[in-house]
Design a protein around this motif. Structure first.
Motif, PDB file in Angstrom:
ATOM      1  N   GLN A 119       0.371 -13.829 -19.841  1.00  0.00           N
ATOM      2  CA  GLN A 119      -0.615 -13.181 -18.982  1.00  0.00           C
ATOM      3  C   GLN A 119      -1.916 -13.971 -18.947  1.00  0.00           C
ATOM      4  O   GLN A 119      -2.515 -14.157 -17.879  1.00  0.00           O
ATOM      5  CB  GLN A 119      -0.888 -11.755 -19.481  1.00  0.00           C
ATOM      6  CG  GLN A 119      -1.749 -10.927 -18.534  1.00  0.00           C
ATOM      7  CD  GLN A 119      -1.086 -10.695 -17.194  1.00  0.00           C
ATOM      8  OE1 GLN A 119       0.076 -10.295 -17.117  1.00  0.00           O
ATOM      9  NE2 GLN A 119      -1.816 -10.954 -16.116  1.00  0.00           N
ATOM     10  N   VAL A 120      -2.360 -14.435 -20.107  1.00  0.00           N
ATOM     11  CA  VAL A 120      -3.597 -15.214 -20.157  1.00  0.00           C
ATOM     12  C   VAL A 120      -3.431 -16.537 -19.407  1.00  0.00           C
ATOM     13  O   VAL A 120      -4.328 -16.973 -18.677  1.00  0.00           O
ATOM     14  CB  VAL A 120      -4.027 -15.459 -21.629  1.00  0.00           C
ATOM     15  CG1 VAL A 120      -5.235 -16.401 -21.684  1.00  0.00           C
ATOM     16  CG2 VAL A 120      -4.371 -14.138 -22.314  1.00  0.00           C
ATOM     17  N   GLU A 121      -2.287 -17.177 -19.563  1.00  0.00           N
ATOM     18  CA  GLU A 121      -2.020 -18.426 -18.838  1.00  0.00           C
ATOM     19  C   GLU A 121      -1.994 -18.179 -17.330  1.00  0.00           C
ATOM     20  O   GLU A 121      -2.502 -19.001 -16.545  1.00  0.00           O
ATOM     21  CB  GLU A 121      -0.694 -19.026 -19.293  1.00  0.00           C
ATOM     22  CG  GLU A 121      -0.753 -19.641 -20.688  1.00  0.00           C
ATOM     23  CD  GLU A 121       0.610 -20.065 -21.204  1.00  0.00           C
ATOM     24  OE1 GLU A 121       1.619 -19.806 -20.508  1.00  0.00           O
ATOM     25  OE2 GLU A 121       0.674 -20.650 -22.305  1.00  0.00           O
ATOM     26  N   LYS A 122      -1.427 -17.063 -16.938  1.00  0.00           N
ATOM     27  CA  LYS A 122      -1.367 -16.726 -15.510  1.00  0.00           C
ATOM     28  C   LYS A 122      -2.763 -16.498 -14.943  1.00  0.00           C
ATOM     29  O   LYS A 122      -3.081 -16.939 -13.834  1.00  0.00           O
ATOM     30  CB  LYS A 122      -0.510 -15.463 -15.315  1.00  0.00           C
ATOM     31  CG  LYS A 122      -0.438 -14.975 -13.881  1.00  0.00           C
ATOM     32  CD  LYS A 122       0.386 -13.700 -13.780  1.00  0.00           C
ATOM     33  CE  LYS A 122       0.396 -13.153 -12.355  1.00  0.00           C
ATOM     34  NZ  LYS A 122       1.157 -11.876 -12.264  1.00  0.00           N
ATOM     35  N   ASP A 123      -3.618 -15.811 -15.714  1.00  0.00           N
ATOM     36  CA  ASP A 123      -4.944 -15.440 -15.215  1.00  0.00           C
ATOM     37  C   ASP A 123      -5.976 -16.549 -15.378  1.00  0.00           C
ATOM     38  O   ASP A 123      -6.917 -16.650 -14.572  1.00  0.00           O
ATOM     39  CB  ASP A 123      -5.446 -14.192 -15.940  1.00  0.00           C
ATOM     40  CG  ASP A 123      -4.613 -12.953 -15.618  1.00  0.00           C
ATOM     41  OD1 ASP A 123      -3.932 -12.965 -14.576  1.00  0.00           O
ATOM     42  OD2 ASP A 123      -4.643 -11.994 -16.407  1.00  0.00           O
ATOM     43  N   TYR A 124      -5.810 -17.394 -16.422  1.00  0.00           N
ATOM     44  CA  TYR A 124      -6.867 -18.361 -16.735  1.00  0.00           C
ATOM     45  C   TYR A 124      -6.381 -19.810 -16.797  1.00  0.00           C
ATOM     46  O   TYR A 124      -7.182 -20.710 -17.056  1.00  0.00           O
ATOM     47  CB  TYR A 124      -7.522 -18.004 -18.077  1.00  0.00           C
ATOM     48  CG  TYR A 124      -8.168 -16.636 -18.061  1.00  0.00           C
ATOM     49  CD1 TYR A 124      -9.474 -16.460 -17.608  1.00  0.00           C
ATOM     50  CD2 TYR A 124      -7.468 -15.514 -18.500  1.00  0.00           C
ATOM     51  CE1 TYR A 124     -10.068 -15.214 -17.593  1.00  0.00           C
ATOM     52  CE2 TYR A 124      -8.049 -14.257 -18.492  1.00  0.00           C
ATOM     53  CZ  TYR A 124      -9.346 -14.113 -18.037  1.00  0.00           C
ATOM     54  OH  TYR A 124      -9.927 -12.872 -18.013  1.00  0.00           O
ATOM     55  N   GLY A 125      -5.095 -20.031 -16.590  1.00  0.00           N
ATOM     56  CA  GLY A 125      -4.586 -21.389 -16.563  1.00  0.00           C
ATOM     57  C   GLY A 125      -4.037 -21.877 -17.889  1.00  0.00           C
ATOM     58  O   GLY A 125      -3.104 -22.679 -17.930  1.00  0.00           O
ATOM     59  N   GLU A 126      -4.620 -21.425 -18.992  1.00  0.00           N
ATOM     60  CA  GLU A 126      -4.124 -21.776 -20.315  1.00  0.00           C
ATOM     61  C   GLU A 126      -4.498 -20.678 -21.307  1.00  0.00           C
ATOM     62  O   GLU A 126      -5.398 -19.879 -21.050  1.00  0.00           O
ATOM     63  CB  GLU A 126      -4.697 -23.118 -20.790  1.00  0.00           C
ATOM     64  CG  GLU A 126      -6.198 -23.108 -21.004  1.00  0.00           C
ATOM     65  CD  GLU A 126      -6.712 -24.396 -21.606  1.00  0.00           C
ATOM     66  OE1 GLU A 126      -5.894 -25.148 -22.168  1.00  0.00           O
ATOM     67  OE2 GLU A 126      -7.944 -24.631 -21.539  1.00  0.00           O
ATOM     68  N   CYS A 127      -3.787 -20.671 -22.423  1.00  0.00           N
ATOM     69  CA  CYS A 127      -4.086 -19.706 -23.491  1.00  0.00           C
ATOM     70  C   CYS A 127      -4.374 -20.480 -24.765  1.00  0.00           C
ATOM     71  O   CYS A 127      -3.490 -21.152 -25.311  1.00  0.00           O
ATOM     72  CB  CYS A 127      -2.915 -18.742 -23.707  1.00  0.00           C
ATOM     73  SG  CYS A 127      -3.214 -17.522 -25.012  1.00  0.00           S
ATOM     74  N   THR A 128      -5.612 -20.404 -25.233  1.00  0.00           N
ATOM     75  CA  THR A 128      -6.007 -21.110 -26.453  1.00  0.00           C
ATOM     76  C   THR A 128      -6.122 -20.169 -27.646  1.00  0.00           C
ATOM     77  O   THR A 128      -6.525 -20.584 -28.727  1.00  0.00           O
ATOM     78  CB  THR A 128      -7.358 -21.822 -26.248  1.00  0.00           C
ATOM     79  OG1 THR A 128      -8.363 -20.844 -25.922  1.00  0.00           O
ATOM     80  CG2 THR A 128      -7.255 -22.856 -25.133  1.00  0.00           C
ATOM     81  N   ILE A 129      -5.759 -18.897 -27.446  1.00  0.00           N
ATOM     82  CA  ILE A 129      -5.836 -17.919 -28.529  1.00  0.00           C
ATOM     83  C   ILE A 129      -4.806 -18.248 -29.602  1.00  0.00           C
ATOM     84  O   ILE A 129      -3.644 -18.551 -29.297  1.00  0.00           O
ATOM     85  CB  ILE A 129      -5.581 -16.492 -28.002  1.00  0.00           C
ATOM     86  CG1 ILE A 129      -6.561 -16.137 -26.885  1.00  0.00           C
ATOM     87  CG2 ILE A 129      -5.686 -15.467 -29.140  1.00  0.00           C
ATOM     88  CD1 ILE A 129      -6.206 -14.843 -26.168  1.00  0.00           C
ATOM     89  N   LEU A 130      -5.222 -18.189 -30.854  1.00  0.00           N
ATOM     90  CA  LEU A 130      -4.301 -18.311 -31.982  1.00  0.00           C
ATOM     91  C   LEU A 130      -3.805 -16.927 -32.359  1.00  0.00           C
ATOM     92  O   LEU A 130      -4.550 -15.943 -32.256  1.00  0.00           O
ATOM     93  CB  LEU A 130      -4.995 -18.960 -33.177  1.00  0.00           C
ATOM     94  CG  LEU A 130      -5.526 -20.379 -32.975  1.00  0.00           C
ATOM     95  CD1 LEU A 130      -6.304 -20.825 -34.212  1.00  0.00           C
ATOM     96  CD2 LEU A 130      -4.393 -21.340 -32.678  1.00  0.00           C
ATOM     97  N   PHE A 131      -2.552 -16.826 -32.808  1.00  0.00           N
ATOM     98  CA  PHE A 131      -1.963 -15.534 -33.159  1.00  0.00           C
ATOM     99  C   PHE A 131      -1.372 -15.576 -34.568  1.00  0.00           C
ATOM    100  O   PHE A 131      -0.922 -16.614 -35.054  1.00  0.00           O
ATOM    101  CB  PHE A 131      -0.853 -15.160 -32.175  1.00  0.00           C
ATOM    102  CG  PHE A 131      -1.328 -14.918 -30.772  1.00  0.00           C
ATOM    103  CD1 PHE A 131      -1.728 -13.660 -30.367  1.00  0.00           C
ATOM    104  CD2 PHE A 131      -1.370 -15.965 -29.852  1.00  0.00           C
ATOM    105  CE1 PHE A 131      -2.165 -13.439 -29.064  1.00  0.00           C
ATOM    106  CE2 PHE A 131      -1.799 -15.755 -28.556  1.00  0.00           C
ATOM    107  CZ  PHE A 131      -2.196 -14.488 -28.163  1.00  0.00           C
ATOM    108  N   ASP A 132      -1.372 -14.410 -35.198  1.00  0.00           N
ATOM    109  CA  ASP A 132      -0.678 -14.243 -36.466  1.00  0.00           C
ATOM    110  C   ASP A 132      -0.360 -12.753 -36.602  1.00  0.00           C
ATOM    111  O   ASP A 132      -0.880 -11.924 -35.845  1.00  0.00           O
ATOM    112  CB  ASP A 132      -1.541 -14.722 -37.639  1.00  0.00           C
ATOM    113  CG  ASP A 132      -0.698 -15.157 -38.842  1.00  0.00           C
ATOM    114  OD1 ASP A 132       0.515 -14.850 -38.866  1.00  0.00           O
ATOM    115  OD2 ASP A 132      -1.250 -15.777 -39.760  1.00  0.00           O
ATOM    116  N   TYR A 133       0.497 -12.420 -37.544  1.00  0.00           N
ATOM    117  CA  TYR A 133       0.814 -11.008 -37.765  1.00  0.00           C
ATOM    118  C   TYR A 133       1.253 -10.790 -39.204  1.00  0.00           C
ATOM    119  O   TYR A 133       1.718 -11.701 -39.891  1.00  0.00           O
ATOM    120  CB  TYR A 133       1.898 -10.521 -36.798  1.00  0.00           C
ATOM    121  CG  TYR A 133       3.226 -11.240 -36.905  1.00  0.00           C
ATOM    122  CD1 TYR A 133       4.177 -10.882 -37.872  1.00  0.00           C
ATOM    123  CD2 TYR A 133       3.554 -12.275 -36.029  1.00  0.00           C
ATOM    124  CE1 TYR A 133       5.395 -11.536 -37.967  1.00  0.00           C
ATOM    125  CE2 TYR A 133       4.768 -12.937 -36.112  1.00  0.00           C
ATOM    126  CZ  TYR A 133       5.683 -12.560 -37.083  1.00  0.00           C
ATOM    127  OH  TYR A 133       6.889 -13.214 -37.183  1.00  0.00           O
TER     128      TYR A 133
END
Length: 233
Positions: A119-133
């Protein structure tokens, strides 16, 4: 300055994270007198700063509300967030419904992370958010945050007595409606230590000194939180 968000399943997890942050002398709370968040608010709330990183907490109020939280997160300003960490219970596998348990929860969380990235890539072109869980109790087994508490609380003779004898005898009466053994056990145990704090989040908030900080699962959870207070790209 980076922005890091811990998104937790409930108030028990939120209070446990807050108490863990209190133990870290390098963590600076936004409000030193009121180390809490508003649990009625779904959006991430700033709680303090660590190593020039702003640390936020969010309580999405149960695994069934996770989709709603993610939708609101993506509709907001996701590119302003540098890291998003999910804290959820594994719960227990339900054979009839084919859900619950660590493996199902892991697949679910990883699926949600993929959707956020898309979704972020679709809206902003790229996703630089790091994820963990982190899937409680230990990122590998079925269970929940209350299981961390039960293993960590110092009165282990009482824990074993309630778990192995009291719960079983209560269920034999036919008058009990125990749907979650871990939660019920922890409420009973906490009532033997402080009857005014007979719920998980209140007991954690007010009686954290009664926990053994070196117990394996609590130690590993604490180290996971501390590890994610910084950004490593």
């Amino acid at each position: 300055m980076s922005r890091i968000v811990f998104a937790s399943e409930g108030i028990t997890e939120v209070n446990l994270i807050l108490k863990i942050l209190e133990l870290n002398n390098e963590f600076s709370f936004k409000d030193k007198k009121d180390k809490k968040i508003d649990n009625r608010e779904l959006s991430p709330q700033l709680v303090g700063n660590y190593s020039n990183n702003d640390i936020y907490l969010a309580n999405f109020g149960g695994i069934n509300n996770l989709k709603k939280f993610i939708e609101k997160f993506c509709d907001g300003r996701p590119t302003e967030i540098d890291k998003l960490i999910f804290i959820v219970d594994a719960d227990y596998y339900n054979e009839e419904k084919q859900n619950g348990g660590y493996e199902n929860r892991r697949k679910s969380i990883e699926g949600y992370i993929r959707k956020i990235k898309e979704q972020v890539e679709k809206d902003y072109g790229e996703c630089t958010i790091l994820f963990d869980y982190y899937i409680t109790p230990n990122n590998k087994d079925d269970g929940m945050t209350e299981d961390i508490c039960l293993k960590s609380i110092k009165c282990q003779k009482i824990v074993n007595y309630i778990k192995n004898e009291v719960i079983e005898n209560i269920e034999k009466t036919g008058e009990a409606n125990i749907k979650n053994i871990s939660k019920s056990t922890f409420m009973m145990v906490s009532a033997t230590q402080d009857p005014l704090r007979g719920s998980s989040h209140l007991f954690i908030d007010n009686c954290f000194s009664l926990f053994n900080q070196d117990e394996k699962e609590l130690f590993e959870f604490r180290e996971f939180i501390y590890k994610n207070l910084i950004i490593n790209r």
